[in-house]
Motif scaffolding. Sequence first.
Motif, PDB file in Angstrom:
ATOM      1  N   ASP A 182     -87.594  -0.813  -2.004  1.00 49.94           N
ATOM      2  CA  ASP A 182     -88.395   0.194  -1.630  1.00 49.94           C
ATOM      3  C   ASP A 182     -88.180   1.371  -2.802  1.00 49.94           C
ATOM      4  N   LEU A 183     -89.054   1.930  -3.574  1.00 52.65           N
ATOM      5  CA  LEU A 183     -88.872   3.138  -4.565  1.00 52.65           C
ATOM      6  C   LEU A 183     -88.514   4.147  -4.337  1.00 52.65           C
ATOM      7  N   ASP A 184     -88.581   4.238  -2.983  1.00 52.01           N
ATOM      8  CA  ASP A 184     -88.118   5.715  -2.251  1.00 52.01           C
ATOM      9  C   ASP A 184     -86.523   5.482  -1.836  1.00 52.01           C
TER      10      ASP A 184
ATOM     11  N   SER B  23     -85.032   3.226 -14.309  1.00 52.85           N
ATOM     12  CA  SER B  23     -86.188   3.551 -14.694  1.00 52.85           C
ATOM     13  C   SER B  23     -86.465   3.288 -16.133  1.00 52.85           C
TER      14      SER B  23
ATOM     15  N   ARG C 201     -90.211   5.977  -9.212  1.00 47.92           N
ATOM     16  CA  ARG C 201     -91.422   6.461  -8.436  1.00 47.92           C
ATOM     17  C   ARG C 201     -92.225   7.356  -9.199  1.00 47.92           C
TER      18      ARG C 201
ATOM     19  N   ASP D 286     -96.106   7.027 -10.145  1.00 49.69           N
ATOM     20  CA  ASP D 286     -97.305   7.982  -9.665  1.00 49.69           C
ATOM     21  C   ASP D 286     -97.813   8.328 -10.799  1.00 49.69           C
TER      22      ASP D 286
ATOM     23  N   ARG E 246    -101.816   8.822  -5.081  1.00 45.63           N
ATOM     24  CA  ARG E 246    -100.608   8.654  -4.897  1.00 45.63           C
ATOM     25  C   ARG E 246    -100.200   7.749  -3.520  1.00 45.63           C
TER      26      ARG E 246
ATOM     27  N   ARG F 150     -96.249   4.826   0.175  1.00 42.18           N
ATOM     28  CA  ARG F 150     -95.053   3.726  -0.060  1.00 42.18           C
ATOM     29  C   ARG F 150     -95.449   2.786  -1.191  1.00 42.18           C
ATOM     30  N   VAL F 151     -94.262   2.447  -1.909  1.00 41.12           N
ATOM     31  CA  VAL F 151     -94.321   1.655  -2.995  1.00 41.12           C
ATOM     32  C   VAL F 151     -93.058   0.606  -3.084  1.00 41.12           C
TER      33      VAL F 151
END
Length: 231
Positions: free
Chosen positions: A32-34, A51, A63, A67, A77, A80-81
């Motif tokens: 999960d990118l978050d 990154s 993230r 975005d 946006r 979730r990614v």
Amino acid sequence: MVTARYDVTIRHQRHSPVSYGLATAGETWLVDLDDLPQLPRGFGRLAGFRSADHLGDPSRSLRENLDAWLAEAGVERPARVTMLAQPRVLGYVFDPLTIFALYDGDGVRTGVVAEVRNTYGGRHCYLLHPDARGQAEVDKAFYVSPFNPVDGHYTIRVPEPGDALTVVVTLHRPDEAPFTATMTGTRAANASLWRSLLRPWRTRGVTAAIHWHGIRLYLQGLRPHPRGEHA
């Protein structure tokens, strides 16, 4: 979402102008990118997701960069990614294909960004809208293998990962499909970055395999196409 690690087999199959196949073992992660997995403080440089290894500004988060790219493409946006990619291990990573899956607030996948890299340091992103089977089509716009010109189109099949993982990329030209790449595997029980440190050769092995099989294809008579504007 729970972070997942997959033990995978990566296969390339050429059908023309020569018939040639290769297979190599590797691993990839679904994150999960978050909420990216990290090693404890002081060990972060040993393995992790950076990154700088993907699209955008290395000083921003993965993230934030995704975005920004989506905003330029006119995409809202996502809530979730998730990212399907290899981590950098002991200072090295080469990820030929990274898959970013976009989800809305209800958890429905609304799109996919496929980030492709070549061994010349180039990178290109495709925005995909897979159908119910997880399949999408897009024109080829990036120089990848030196033995293929930048023409034709791809079908890319990216079903949502579960206990099994399948990614299929097929290059199409009029009346033929000269190349197919697949990544298939199963979810591993251990999803710790320490595990990747035990097998650091896996990510380097992908690069080694690309160059070794490139030499063999050259010896079979294939010659590189000029990169031209795609350099």
